[in-house]
Enzyme design. Structure first.
Site, PDB file in Angstrom:
ATOM      1  N   CYS A 114      -9.144 -16.339   4.126  1.00  0.00           N
ATOM      2  CA  CYS A 114      -9.797 -15.278   4.906  1.00  0.00           C
ATOM      3  C   CYS A 114     -10.470 -15.797   6.161  1.00  0.00           C
ATOM      4  O   CYS A 114     -10.824 -15.017   7.047  1.00  0.00           O
ATOM      5  CB  CYS A 114     -10.816 -14.548   4.040  1.00  0.00           C
ATOM      6  SG  CYS A 114     -10.072 -13.894   2.555  1.00  0.00           S
ATOM      7  N   HIS A 254     -16.617 -10.805   7.534  1.00  0.00           N
ATOM      8  CA  HIS A 254     -15.411 -10.612   6.733  1.00  0.00           C
ATOM      9  C   HIS A 254     -15.650  -9.444   5.778  1.00  0.00           C
ATOM     10  O   HIS A 254     -16.698  -9.362   5.129  1.00  0.00           O
ATOM     11  CB  HIS A 254     -15.117 -11.911   5.969  1.00  0.00           C
ATOM     12  CG  HIS A 254     -13.972 -11.789   5.019  1.00  0.00           C
ATOM     13  ND1 HIS A 254     -12.803 -11.145   5.348  1.00  0.00           N
ATOM     14  CD2 HIS A 254     -13.814 -12.243   3.746  1.00  0.00           C
ATOM     15  CE1 HIS A 254     -11.979 -11.200   4.315  1.00  0.00           C
ATOM     16  NE2 HIS A 254     -12.565 -11.845   3.333  1.00  0.00           N
ATOM     17  N   ASN A 284     -10.232  -5.647   1.357  1.00  0.00           N
ATOM     18  CA  ASN A 284     -10.265  -7.007   1.911  1.00  0.00           C
ATOM     19  C   ASN A 284      -8.849  -7.387   2.362  1.00  0.00           C
ATOM     20  O   ASN A 284      -7.969  -7.588   1.531  1.00  0.00           O
ATOM     21  CB  ASN A 284     -10.783  -7.960   0.825  1.00  0.00           C
ATOM     22  CG  ASN A 284     -10.750  -9.412   1.249  1.00  0.00           C
ATOM     23  OD1 ASN A 284     -10.238  -9.758   2.320  1.00  0.00           O
ATOM     24  ND2 ASN A 284     -11.284 -10.279   0.405  1.00  0.00           N
TER      25      ASN A 284
HETATM   26  N1  ACO Z   1     -13.272  -1.801 -12.780  1.00  0.00           N
HETATM   27  C1  ACO Z   1     -14.174  -1.720 -13.762  1.00  0.00           C
HETATM   28  N2  ACO Z   1     -14.810  -2.804 -14.264  1.00  0.00           N
HETATM   29  C2  ACO Z   1     -14.515  -4.000 -13.748  1.00  0.00           C
HETATM   30  C3  ACO Z   1     -13.575  -4.159 -12.715  1.00  0.00           C
HETATM   31  C4  ACO Z   1     -12.938  -2.986 -12.229  1.00  0.00           C
HETATM   32  N3  ACO Z   1     -12.039  -3.030 -11.252  1.00  0.00           N
HETATM   33  N4  ACO Z   1     -13.498  -5.459 -12.395  1.00  0.00           N
HETATM   34  C5  ACO Z   1     -14.350  -6.112 -13.186  1.00  0.00           C
HETATM   35  N5  ACO Z   1     -14.959  -5.244 -14.028  1.00  0.00           N
HETATM   36  C6  ACO Z   1     -15.948  -5.511 -15.042  1.00  0.00           C
HETATM   37  C7  ACO Z   1     -15.873  -6.932 -15.547  1.00  0.00           C
HETATM   38  O1  ACO Z   1     -14.873  -7.036 -16.536  1.00  0.00           O
HETATM   39  C8  ACO Z   1     -17.267  -7.124 -16.108  1.00  0.00           C
HETATM   40  O2  ACO Z   1     -17.308  -6.544 -17.392  1.00  0.00           O
HETATM   41  P1  ACO Z   1     -18.096  -7.254 -18.610  1.00  0.00           P
HETATM   42  O3  ACO Z   1     -19.531  -7.344 -18.143  1.00  0.00           O
HETATM   43  O4  ACO Z   1     -17.867  -6.321 -19.736  1.00  0.00           O
HETATM   44  O5  ACO Z   1     -17.448  -8.600 -18.742  1.00  0.00           O
HETATM   45  C9  ACO Z   1     -18.143  -6.275 -15.188  1.00  0.00           C
HETATM   46  O6  ACO Z   1     -17.254  -5.394 -14.501  1.00  0.00           O
HETATM   47  C10 ACO Z   1     -18.947  -7.055 -14.176  1.00  0.00           C
HETATM   48  O7  ACO Z   1     -18.133  -8.079 -13.619  1.00  0.00           O
HETATM   49  P2  ACO Z   1     -18.696  -9.018 -12.510  1.00  0.00           P
HETATM   50  O8  ACO Z   1     -17.634  -9.991 -12.156  1.00  0.00           O
HETATM   51  O9  ACO Z   1     -20.035  -9.557 -12.894  1.00  0.00           O
HETATM   52  O10 ACO Z   1     -18.920  -7.980 -11.302  1.00  0.00           O
HETATM   53  P3  ACO Z   1     -19.523  -8.240  -9.905  1.00  0.00           P
HETATM   54  O11 ACO Z   1     -20.713  -7.419  -9.722  1.00  0.00           O
HETATM   55  O12 ACO Z   1     -19.652  -9.722  -9.579  1.00  0.00           O
HETATM   56  O13 ACO Z   1     -18.397  -7.651  -8.950  1.00  0.00           O
HETATM   57  C11 ACO Z   1     -16.601  -8.450  -7.590  1.00  0.00           C
HETATM   58  C12 ACO Z   1     -17.107  -8.211  -9.007  1.00  0.00           C
HETATM   59  C13 ACO Z   1     -16.486  -7.102  -6.920  1.00  0.00           C
HETATM   60  C14 ACO Z   1     -15.248  -9.114  -7.682  1.00  0.00           C
HETATM   61  C15 ACO Z   1     -17.617  -9.336  -6.826  1.00  0.00           C
HETATM   62  O14 ACO Z   1     -17.972 -10.446  -7.600  1.00  0.00           O
HETATM   63  C16 ACO Z   1     -17.067  -9.814  -5.506  1.00  0.00           C
HETATM   64  O15 ACO Z   1     -16.819  -9.040  -4.596  1.00  0.00           O
HETATM   65  N6  ACO Z   1     -16.919 -11.126  -5.355  1.00  0.00           N
HETATM   66  C17 ACO Z   1     -16.416 -11.713  -4.119  1.00  0.00           C
HETATM   67  C18 ACO Z   1     -14.939 -11.698  -4.179  1.00  0.00           C
HETATM   68  C19 ACO Z   1     -14.312 -11.934  -2.859  1.00  0.00           C
HETATM   69  O16 ACO Z   1     -14.826 -11.576  -1.839  1.00  0.00           O
HETATM   70  N7  ACO Z   1     -13.129 -12.543  -2.908  1.00  0.00           N
HETATM   71  C20 ACO Z   1     -12.304 -12.645  -1.776  1.00  0.00           C
HETATM   72  C21 ACO Z   1     -12.398 -13.939  -1.108  1.00  0.00           C
HETATM   73  S1  ACO Z   1     -11.376 -13.867   0.260  1.00  0.00           S
HETATM   74  C22 ACO Z   1      -9.885 -14.702   0.020  1.00  0.00           C
HETATM   75  O17 ACO Z   1      -9.826 -15.865   0.311  1.00  0.00           O
HETATM   76  C23 ACO Z   1      -8.731 -13.951  -0.506  1.00  0.00           C
END
Ligand code: ACO
Length: 329
Positions: A114, A254, A284
């Site tokens: 990214c 980003h 994203n």
């Molecule tokens: N729908 C419903 N529930 C979900 C989903 C979904 N799509 N995805 C995850 N959950 C659940 C998980 O299973 C978890 O459940 P559990 O507590 O029963 O285990 C719960 O939601 C919370 O999961 P977390 O991972 O703690 O959620 P978080 O608040 O961290 O949000 C997210 C997750 C949105 C992925 C966040 O961590 C994030 O945006 N991280 C950055 C990711 C990013 O930007 N990546 C791209 C990098 S760029 C590149 O190089 C491609």
């Protein structure tokens, strides 16, 4: 005085097909409410089977070239930031070169996930200052949908496809890229990767069965590192440019998660009008995220001549970076 790299044209391209949060509810166990509240996203554009990264990159490049009012033959270099080239080789940039008839250019892809567009901008700044190039086309383009596991709700709700491009040209005016800062923390390569399909674990029946040819991510950890990394990059780039938070007219971060963006805005004490957000419509889009947002910000009148723009990104690697730009169009 050394020459500056001034942005003289920008453009974007996104596939026609739109995938909404409601559509995703039919694919994996998720909800519109969860996606909106945890990420800020509502919909994203997804490429069809026939569309490859270089197709979107070409469309964005043509728009940027038209706005820049240059002939394709004037382009000395094409850099495409991407992790989803059409094929391992040739580069997506080479396909773009042929499509736009930039017959005098050198062309290559840059792999910084990214952060690819900012890394490309950083390189271009140096090439232009040294006199090695006068006109450079920097593209950020990705079709992450093609390497997304559509059975994994942790990742498949996050990504969209698209491309953004900028034409940079040497100028002695007081405008252009004032500073860039790039950095990688390779102790965290495990947090975000496509484990198979490369030279470490080539394609096999087992790879396809285990779905290791798709994106794997520890979202929570990436989140924490993203906030810290972009803050560090912004501070370093502003310091290099001799500027402060108060001098900034607009920040384009980003577009990965609304909560990451809000955290950066809060630290910099930025009012909402100084932060550009369009992840609700695009998700994203990886390396395309910043040049797409830049194009939309300019079209919406939120970037004016003389404005100080800060762009910042992070991605797999982990790579991160920022640039300070004095807008000149
Ligand atoms: N729908 C419903 N529930 C979900 C989903 C979904 N799509 N995805 C995850 N959950 C659940 C998980 O299973 C978890 O459940 P559990 O507590 O029963 O285990 C719960 O939601 C919370 O999961 P977390 O991972 O703690 O959620 P978080 O608040 O961290 O949000 C997210 C997750 C949105 C992925 C966040 O961590 C994030 O945006 N991280 C950055 C990711 C990013 O930007 N990546 C791209 C990098 S760029 C590149 O190089 C491609």
């Amino acid at each position: 005085m050394s020459l500056k790299a001034k942005i003289i044209g920008v453009g974007l391209a996104a596939p026609e097909k739109i995938l909404t949060n409601k559509d995703l509810e039919k694919i994996v166990e998720t909800s519109d409410e969860w996606i909106k509240s945890r990420t800020g996203m509502s919909e994203r554009h997804i490429a069809d089977e026939k569309t490859a990264t270089s197709d979107l990159a070409t469309a964005a490049a043509l728009k940027a070239i038209e706005m820049a009012k240059i002939a394709p033959e004037e382009i000395d270099l094409i850099i495409t930031g991407t992790v989803t080239p059409d094929m391992p080789f040739p580069s997506a940039a080479c396909f773009v070169q042929n499509n736009i008839k930039a017959v005098k250019a050198a062309a290559f892809d840059l792999s910084a996930a990214c952060s690819g567009f900012i890394y490309g901008l950083s390189l271009s700044k140096g090439m232009i200052a040294s006199g090695d190039a006068r006109t450079i086309l920097v593209i950020g383009a990705d079709c992450l949908s093609k390497i997304t596991d559509w059975t994994d709700r942790n990742t498949c709700v996050l990504f969209g496809d698209g491309a953004g491009a900028a034409v940079l040209q040497a100028t002695s005016e007081d405008a252009g890229v004032l500073s860039t800062y790039t950095y990688s923390d390779a102790s965290k390569t495990h947090l975000l990767q496509v484990p198979a399909g490369g030279s470490r674990v080539p394609f096999s029946k087992e790879v396809l069965e285990n779905r290791t040819n798709f994106i794997k991510m520890e979202g929570n950890e990436v989140f924490k590192n993203a906030v810290k990394g972009m803050e560090r990059a912004i501070d370093a780039a502003l310091h290099k440019a001799g500027l402060k938070y108060e001098d900034v007219s607009l920040v384009i971060p980003h577009q990965a998660n609304i909560r990451i963006i809000e955290s950066i805005a809060k630290r910099m004490k930025l009012p909402p009008e100084k932060v550009f957000i369009n992840l609700d419509k695009y998700g994203n889009t990886s390396a395309a995220s910043i040049p797409i947002a830049m194009t939309e910000a300019y079209a919406a009148g939120r970037l004016k001549k003389g404005d100080i723009l800060v762009i910042t990104a992070f991605g797999a690697g982990l790579t991160m970076g920022a640039a300070v730009i004095k807008w000149g169009i």
